[in-house]
Design a protein around this motif. Structure first.
Motif, mmCIF file in Angstrom:
data_model
loop_
_atom_site.group_PDB
_atom_site.id
_atom_site.type_symbol
_atom_site.label_atom_id
_atom_site.label_comp_id
_atom_site.label_asym_id
_atom_site.label_seq_id
_atom_site.Cartn_x
_atom_site.Cartn_y
_atom_site.Cartn_z
ATOM 1 N N LEU A 1 -53.649 22.489 32.219
ATOM 2 C CA LEU A 1 -53.156 23.845 31.984
ATOM 3 C C LEU A 1 -51.985 24.164 32.907
ATOM 4 N N VAL A 2 -52.122 23.870 34.197
ATOM 5 C CA VAL A 2 -51.072 24.213 35.160
ATOM 6 C C VAL A 2 -49.782 23.464 34.840
ATOM 7 N N THR A 3 -49.864 22.150 34.628
ATOM 8 C CA THR A 3 -48.648 21.373 34.363
ATOM 9 C C THR A 3 -48.015 21.749 33.028
ATOM 10 N N ASN A 4 -48.835 22.087 32.037
ATOM 11 C CA ASN A 4 -48.266 22.457 30.740
ATOM 12 C C ASN A 4 -47.639 23.847 30.767
ATOM 13 N N VAL A 5 -48.219 24.765 31.523
ATOM 14 C CA VAL A 5 -47.611 26.086 31.649
ATOM 15 C C VAL A 5 -46.258 25.977 32.355
ATOM 16 N N LEU A 6 -46.182 25.118 33.381
ATOM 17 C CA LEU A 6 -44.893 24.897 34.041
ATOM 18 C C LEU A 6 -43.873 24.322 33.056
ATOM 19 N N GLN A 7 -44.311 23.392 32.228
ATOM 20 C CA GLN A 7 -43.417 22.817 31.219
ATOM 21 C C GLN A 7 -43.033 23.851 30.172
ATOM 22 N N LEU A 8 -43.986 24.681 29.790
ATOM 23 C CA LEU A 8 -43.752 25.711 28.783
ATOM 24 C C LEU A 8 -42.755 26.753 29.271
ATOM 25 N N ALA A 9 -42.798 27.067 30.560
ATOM 26 C CA ALA A 9 -41.980 28.158 31.093
ATOM 27 C C ALA A 9 -40.536 27.760 31.344
ATOM 28 N N GLY A 10 -40.206 26.466 31.200
ATOM 29 C CA GLY A 10 -38.902 26.016 31.654
ATOM 30 C C GLY A 10 -37.791 25.995 30.631
ATOM 31 N N GLY A 11 -38.064 26.268 29.352
ATOM 32 C CA GLY A 11 -37.041 26.037 28.340
ATOM 33 C C GLY A 11 -36.270 27.238 27.864
ATOM 34 N N GLY A 12 -36.803 28.438 28.025
ATOM 35 C CA GLY A 12 -36.095 29.631 27.584
ATOM 36 C C GLY A 12 -36.114 29.881 26.091
ATOM 37 N N GLN A 13 -36.918 29.106 25.329
ATOM 38 C CA GLN A 13 -36.955 29.263 23.872
ATOM 39 C C GLN A 13 -38.356 29.595 23.374
ATOM 40 N N LEU A 14 -39.175 30.178 24.234
ATOM 41 C CA LEU A 14 -40.578 30.370 23.879
ATOM 42 C C LEU A 14 -40.743 31.285 22.663
ATOM 43 N N ARG A 15 -40.020 32.399 22.624
ATOM 44 C CA ARG A 15 -40.210 33.348 21.522
ATOM 45 C C ARG A 15 -39.842 32.737 20.169
ATOM 46 N N PRO A 16 -38.660 32.129 20.001
ATOM 47 C CA PRO A 16 -38.370 31.518 18.695
ATOM 48 C C PRO A 16 -39.296 30.350 18.369
ATOM 49 N N LEU A 17 -39.701 29.594 19.364
ATOM 50 C CA LEU A 17 -40.628 28.489 19.097
ATOM 51 C C LEU A 17 -41.976 29.022 18.635
ATOM 52 N N TRP A 18 -42.442 30.099 19.252
ATOM 53 C CA TRP A 18 -43.727 30.671 18.845
ATOM 54 C C TRP A 18 -43.653 31.203 17.422
ATOM 55 N N ARG A 19 -42.566 31.873 17.065
ATOM 56 C CA ARG A 19 -42.415 32.366 15.695
ATOM 57 C C ARG A 19 -42.427 31.218 14.687
ATOM 58 N N ARG A 20 -41.882 30.100 15.092
ATOM 59 C CA ARG A 20 -41.804 28.953 14.184
ATOM 60 C C ARG A 20 -43.115 28.170 14.118
ATOM 61 N N LEU A 21 -43.829 28.088 15.232
ATOM 62 C CA LEU A 21 -44.964 27.172 15.326
ATOM 63 C C LEU A 21 -46.324 27.854 15.367
ATOM 64 N N TRP A 22 -46.381 29.190 15.277
ATOM 65 C CA TRP A 22 -47.674 29.852 15.453
ATOM 66 C C TRP A 22 -48.723 29.444 14.415
ATOM 67 N N PRO A 23 -48.367 29.160 13.147
ATOM 68 C CA PRO A 23 -49.438 28.725 12.226
ATOM 69 C C PRO A 23 -50.097 27.426 12.679
#
Length: 247
Positions: free
Chosen positions: A56-78
């Motif tokens: 969880l910790v390492t993946n959250v760090l990886q998740l937080a580093g790209g700046g594209q979370l909102r568009p990725l979530w809209r695309r991948l939420w299903p």
């Protein structure tokens, strides 16, 4: 092996140091390596519970580093929603299934992932198919996660097929792994396989995982990522075959 023994602690912490190093070089692989190694040494449900916090910790760090979370979530939420539901339901197997059967399935999942990554050429999924494929891929990933504790099949090849820019792909992998980790933790807790006794070793595993990840990121600048990836996948294939054969 007793969980209070020095050798047990050395094996666990050493495994997470190595798994963090693989993640630092390749951007993924911590739970895959941890489950592959620890699954050969202890019941898979225990191995899965130990990797939760470091994953969880390492993946959250990886998740937080790209700046594209909102568009990725809209695309991948299903995909993420169905993966989480599949993991919650299928984790009953990991929590209560026979250790022998689970280890064999874990080995098959590792070997299959390594073979696909080594032999199958990347394909391009057209945007018109994503609406259909994303929930399907998420469901299969959830079932595999719940049964084996490994959440790379088929999520990783699918995300790689979306032709995302490199930084977005790394963040998308972090998103997928974070959702799967949280769903696996909830599933193991729901099915009674997550104990407070596992909290301390899981928490202590975070430090070697982060150290390994930092070392892997430094090593990535000095070696060929392609050569390391091939070597890692070959080792993963051999480990998967051994687990599947021995069960």
């Amino acid at each position: 092996m007793e969980t209070s023994s020095a050798l047990w602690w050395l094996l666990v912490l050493g495994t997470f140091l190595m798994a963090g190093g693989v993640k630092g070089v390749t951007g993924m692989g911590l739970p895959t390596v941890a489950m592959g190694v620890l699954g050969a040494l202890m019941p898979p449900a225990l191995a899965a519970s130990l990797l939760l916090l470091s994953s969880l910790v390492t993946n959250v760090l990886q998740l937080a580093g790209g700046g594209q979370l909102r568009p990725l979530w809209r695309r991948l939420w299903p995909m993420q929603l169905v993966a989480a539901l599949g993991t919650l339901l299928a984790s009953a197997w990991l929590a209560g299934g026979s250790a022998q059967g689970t280890v064999r399935l874990l080995g098959l999942a590792l070997a299959l992932y390594a073979l696909v990554a080594l032999l199958v050429r990347p394909v391009r999924v057209p945007p018109s198919l994503e609406r259909v494929l994303s929930p399907l891929i998420g469901g299969i990933t959830g079932v595999v996660t719940g049964v084996t504790g490994v959440f790379v099949i088929p999520a990783v090849p699918y995300l790689q097929s979306l032709a995302l820019p490199r930084e977005s792909l790394v963040q998308a992998l972090g998103l997928s792994f974070t959702v799967s980790t949280l769903a696996l933790a909830a599933g193991l807790a729901w099915h009674g396989a997550l104990s407070l006794d596992h909290l301390l070793p899981s928490l202590l595993a975070v430090l070697p995982a982060l150290v390994g990840m930092w070392l892997g990121q430094r090593l990535r600048r000095r070696i060929s990522p392609t050569a390391f990836r091939i070597g890692f996948l070959v080792c993963l294939l051999l480990l998967g075959v051994e687990l599947a054969w021995r069960g």
